[in-house]
Design a protein around this motif. Structure first.
Motif, PDB file in Angstrom:
ATOM      1  N   GLN A  12       0.867  -1.179   0.000  1.00 32.48           N
ATOM      2  CA  GLN A  12       0.000   0.000   0.000  1.00 32.48           C
ATOM      3  C   GLN A  12       0.904   1.230   0.000  1.00 32.48           C
ATOM      4  O   GLN A  12       1.810   1.344   0.836  1.00 32.48           O
ATOM      5  N   TYR A  13       0.684   2.107  -0.961  1.00 33.00           N
ATOM      6  CA  TYR A  13       1.496   3.332  -1.011  1.00 33.00           C
ATOM      7  C   TYR A  13       1.012   4.324   0.042  1.00 33.00           C
ATOM      8  O   TYR A  13      -0.099   4.209   0.550  1.00 33.00           O
ATOM      9  N   LYS A  14       1.871   5.318   0.307  1.00 31.57           N
ATOM     10  CA  LYS A  14       1.588   6.292   1.377  1.00 31.57           C
ATOM     11  C   LYS A  14       0.278   7.037   1.189  1.00 31.57           C
ATOM     12  O   LYS A  14      -0.362   7.431   2.142  1.00 31.57           O
ATOM     13  N   ASN A  15      -0.130   7.230  -0.073  1.00 31.16           N
ATOM     14  CA  ASN A  15      -1.383   7.963  -0.322  1.00 31.16           C
ATOM     15  C   ASN A  15      -2.623   7.082  -0.127  1.00 31.16           C
ATOM     16  O   ASN A  15      -3.739   7.518  -0.383  1.00 31.16           O
ATOM     17  N   GLY A  16      -2.400   5.841   0.286  1.00 32.61           N
ATOM     18  CA  GLY A  16      -3.537   4.958   0.557  1.00 32.61           C
ATOM     19  C   GLY A  16      -3.847   3.960  -0.549  1.00 32.61           C
ATOM     20  O   GLY A  16      -4.616   3.023  -0.324  1.00 32.61           O
ATOM     21  N   THR A  17      -3.253   4.137  -1.743  1.00 33.98           N
ATOM     22  CA  THR A  17      -3.511   3.195  -2.841  1.00 33.98           C
ATOM     23  C   THR A  17      -2.885   1.842  -2.536  1.00 33.98           C
ATOM     24  O   THR A  17      -1.692   1.758  -2.250  1.00 33.98           O
ATOM     25  N   THR A  18      -3.683   0.788  -2.608  1.00 35.91           N
ATOM     26  CA  THR A  18      -3.125  -0.553  -2.484  1.00 35.91           C
ATOM     27  C   THR A  18      -2.829  -1.071  -3.884  1.00 35.91           C
ATOM     28  O   THR A  18      -3.741  -1.222  -4.697  1.00 35.91           O
ATOM     29  N   ALA A  19      -1.558  -1.313  -4.180  1.00 35.67           N
ATOM     30  CA  ALA A  19      -1.140  -1.756  -5.511  1.00 35.67           C
ATOM     31  C   ALA A  19      -1.114  -3.274  -5.604  1.00 35.67           C
ATOM     32  O   ALA A  19      -1.357  -3.838  -6.667  1.00 35.67           O
ATOM     33  N   LEU A  20      -0.821  -3.954  -4.501  1.00 35.93           N
ATOM     34  CA  LEU A  20      -0.774  -5.423  -4.491  1.00 35.93           C
ATOM     35  C   LEU A  20      -1.432  -5.951  -3.212  1.00 35.93           C
ATOM     36  O   LEU A  20      -1.220  -5.418  -2.124  1.00 35.93           O
ATOM     37  N   GLY A  37      -0.598  -7.746 -17.608  1.00 34.35           N
ATOM     38  CA  GLY A  37      -1.738  -7.190 -16.882  1.00 34.35           C
ATOM     39  C   GLY A  37      -2.003  -5.783 -17.377  1.00 34.35           C
ATOM     40  O   GLY A  37      -1.097  -5.138 -17.917  1.00 34.35           O
ATOM     41  N   GLY A  38      -3.193  -5.304 -17.176  1.00 34.28           N
ATOM     42  CA  GLY A  38      -3.567  -3.970 -17.636  1.00 34.28           C
ATOM     43  C   GLY A  38      -2.767  -2.884 -16.927  1.00 34.28           C
ATOM     44  O   GLY A  38      -2.069  -3.148 -15.944  1.00 34.28           O
ATOM     45  N   SER A  39      -2.891  -1.663 -17.455  1.00 37.78           N
ATOM     46  CA  SER A  39      -2.216  -0.526 -16.853  1.00 37.78           C
ATOM     47  C   SER A  39      -2.743  -0.312 -15.433  1.00 37.78           C
ATOM     48  O   SER A  39      -3.946  -0.374 -15.208  1.00 37.78           O
ATOM     49  N   GLY A  40      -1.813  -0.118 -14.480  1.00 36.92           N
ATOM     50  CA  GLY A  40      -2.224   0.102 -13.092  1.00 36.92           C
ATOM     51  C   GLY A  40      -2.551  -1.161 -12.319  1.00 36.92           C
ATOM     52  O   GLY A  40      -3.009  -1.101 -11.176  1.00 36.92           O
ATOM     53  N   SER A  41      -2.283  -2.335 -12.906  1.00 37.73           N
ATOM     54  CA  SER A  41      -2.621  -3.582 -12.221  1.00 37.73           C
ATOM     55  C   SER A  41      -1.620  -3.959 -11.120  1.00 37.73           C
ATOM     56  O   SER A  41      -1.936  -4.793 -10.268  1.00 37.73           O
ATOM     57  N   GLY A  42      -0.432  -3.362 -11.161  1.00 35.56           N
ATOM     58  CA  GLY A  42       0.556  -3.630 -10.107  1.00 35.56           C
ATOM     59  C   GLY A  42       1.851  -4.286 -10.578  1.00 35.56           C
ATOM     60  O   GLY A  42       2.689  -4.669  -9.762  1.00 35.56           O
ATOM     61  N   LYS A  43       2.057  -4.372 -11.885  1.00 29.33           N
ATOM     62  CA  LYS A  43       3.247  -5.044 -12.431  1.00 29.33           C
ATOM     63  C   LYS A  43       4.549  -4.352 -12.017  1.00 29.33           C
ATOM     64  O   LYS A  43       5.480  -5.005 -11.547  1.00 29.33           O
ATOM     65  N   SER A  44       4.601  -3.035 -12.217  1.00 30.39           N
ATOM     66  CA  SER A  44       5.827  -2.311 -11.873  1.00 30.39           C
ATOM     67  C   SER A  44       6.072  -2.336 -10.371  1.00 30.39           C
ATOM     68  O   SER A  44       7.225  -2.426  -9.932  1.00 30.39           O
ATOM     69  N   THR A  45       5.004  -2.265  -9.611  1.00 29.36           N
ATOM     70  CA  THR A  45       5.157  -2.332  -8.149  1.00 29.36           C
ATOM     71  C   THR A  45       5.798  -3.663  -7.753  1.00 29.36           C
ATOM     72  O   THR A  45       6.711  -3.700  -6.915  1.00 29.36           O
ATOM     73  N   LEU A  46       5.347  -4.743  -8.380  1.00 28.53           N
ATOM     74  CA  LEU A  46       5.930  -6.056  -8.081  1.00 28.53           C
ATOM     75  C   LEU A  46       7.431  -6.044  -8.389  1.00 28.53           C
ATOM     76  O   LEU A  46       8.245  -6.502  -7.575  1.00 28.53           O
TER      77      LEU A  46
HETATM   78  P1  ADP Z   1       1.413  -1.247 -13.662  1.00 30.07           P
HETATM   79  O1  ADP Z   1       2.906  -1.356 -13.677  1.00 30.07           O
HETATM   80  O2  ADP Z   1       0.720  -2.559 -13.805  1.00 30.07           O
HETATM   81  O3  ADP Z   1       0.894  -0.241 -14.642  1.00 30.07           O
HETATM   82  P2  ADP Z   1       1.811   0.008 -11.058  1.00 30.07           P
HETATM   83  O4  ADP Z   1       2.481  -0.996 -10.228  1.00 30.07           O
HETATM   84  O5  ADP Z   1       2.643   1.101 -11.652  1.00 30.07           O
HETATM   85  O6  ADP Z   1       0.970  -0.721 -12.216  1.00 30.07           O
HETATM   86  O7  ADP Z   1       0.639   0.685 -10.225  1.00 30.07           O
HETATM   87  C1  ADP Z   1      -0.307  -0.051  -9.456  1.00 30.07           C
HETATM   88  C2  ADP Z   1      -1.185   0.926  -8.682  1.00 30.07           C
HETATM   89  O8  ADP Z   1      -0.406   1.616  -7.712  1.00 30.07           O
HETATM   90  C3  ADP Z   1      -1.841   2.008  -9.535  1.00 30.07           C
HETATM   91  O9  ADP Z   1      -3.107   2.287  -8.998  1.00 30.07           O
HETATM   92  C4  ADP Z   1      -0.902   3.184  -9.366  1.00 30.07           C
HETATM   93  O10 ADP Z   1      -1.597   4.395  -9.558  1.00 30.07           O
HETATM   94  C5  ADP Z   1      -0.445   3.022  -7.936  1.00 30.07           C
HETATM   95  N1  ADP Z   1       0.909   3.562  -7.696  1.00 30.07           N
HETATM   96  C6  ADP Z   1       2.051   3.228  -8.326  1.00 30.07           C
HETATM   97  N2  ADP Z   1       3.098   3.896  -7.817  1.00 30.07           N
HETATM   98  C7  ADP Z   1       2.600   4.683  -6.816  1.00 30.07           C
HETATM   99  C8  ADP Z   1       3.173   5.620  -5.897  1.00 30.07           C
HETATM  100  N3  ADP Z   1       4.498   5.860  -5.872  1.00 30.07           N
HETATM  101  N4  ADP Z   1       2.346   6.222  -5.028  1.00 30.07           N
HETATM  102  C9  ADP Z   1       1.016   5.970  -5.031  1.00 30.07           C
HETATM  103  N5  ADP Z   1       0.419   5.100  -5.854  1.00 30.07           N
HETATM  104  C10 ADP Z   1       1.189   4.462  -6.741  1.00 30.07           C
END
Ligand code: ADP
Length: 232
Positions: A12-20, A37-46
């Motif tokens: 969960q990022y600091k702004n409250g978004t849960t990415a995974l 996975g679609g855009s915003g699905s959490g791939k880069s976060t992983l």
């Molecule tokens: P993908 O790589 O599949 O496009 P991301 O892992 O970049 O997806 O993002 C997953 C979710 O986390 C999205 O909702 C994105 O907006 C959010 N997110 C990614 N990076 C941050 C960040 N540094 N702070 C807050 N939210 C983030």
């Protein structure tokens, strides 16, 4: 043997978004894995969790025997020397030649000139750029620049190669060339490879393990998979 293992991982990022949410995943040594996975699905976060650009909110992450979630900032270099990382943009040094761009990664770890030369030539050979060692980045095509970035990522013979949309800026033909280079590194060096991609053509052509992420969860994980049109 598993080279990567995630247990109940949440981010969960600091702004409250849960990415995974509650990710459980094992990747065997020597694997070639596509992550789609679609855009915003959490791939880069992983990927960022694996190379410790981000820390998980919860759960355990083991990468090459290192407990990444618990790793101190001062020890991140121990993880990073097991990893080569490639991005969509090549991040090459514009005023350095191909050779110098790849050698730079060796200088940083204090290798001798002789050792550097042997390893740089070996890396440029596997990516098929030995004939361009004196060129500058702006004299190369996009595909060639990405091959330099790949050579730089593997020059220290890392256990794993993590690629986040490596063909995102390339046309279909060059994209396939790049993927064949990455496949060759996996085949010949035994490097474990993870590739985040949107490119269905590539995924369907290579028939590797395919992991699909949707809304922060793994929804599909198939050996010799094809593109998951329903979820990606
Ligand atoms: P993908 O790589 O599949 O496009 P991301 O892992 O970049 O997806 O993002 C997953 C979710 O986390 C999205 O909702 C994105 O907006 C959010 N997110 C990614 N990076 C941050 C960040 N540094 N702070 C807050 N939210 C983030």
């Amino acid at each position: 043997m598993d080279i990567i293992r995630l247990k109940n991982v949440k981010k969960q990022y600091k702004n409250g978004t849960t990415a995974l949410y509650d990710i459980n995943l094992s990747i065997a040594k020597g694997s070639f894995v596509f992550i789609i996975g679609g855009s915003g699905s959490g791939k880069s976060t992983l990927m960022k969790l694996l190379y410790r650009e981000e820390k998980p909110t919860h759960g355990q992450i083991i990468v090459g025997g290192i407990n990444v979630a618990k790793l101190r900032n001062s020890k991140v270099y121990k993880l990073r020397r097991n990893l080569g990382i490639v991005f969509q943009d090549y991040k090459l040094l514009p005023k350095r030649t191909v050779y110098e761009n790849v050698a730079f990664a060796m200088e940083v770890i204090g290798a001798t000139k002789q050792e550097t030369r042997v390893k740089v030539l070996k890396a440029l050979e596997i990516v098929g750029l030995k004939n361009k060692i004196h060129s500058y980045p702006d004299q190369l095509s996009g595909g060639e620049q990405q091959r330099v970035a790949i050579a730089r990522a593997i020059v220290n013979n890392p256990k794993m190669l993590l690629c986040d949309e490596p063909t995102g800026n390339l046309d279909p033909e060059m994209s396939m060339e790049i993927m064949r280079v990455i496949e060759k590194i996996n085949d010949e060096w035994g490097t474990t490879v993870l590739v985040v991609t949107h490119d269905e053509r590539i995924v369907n052509a290579l028939k590797k393990q395919v992991i699909t992420i949707k809304d922060g969860r793994i929804v599909n994980n198939k050996e010799k998979g094809t593109y998951d049109y329903e979820n990606a």
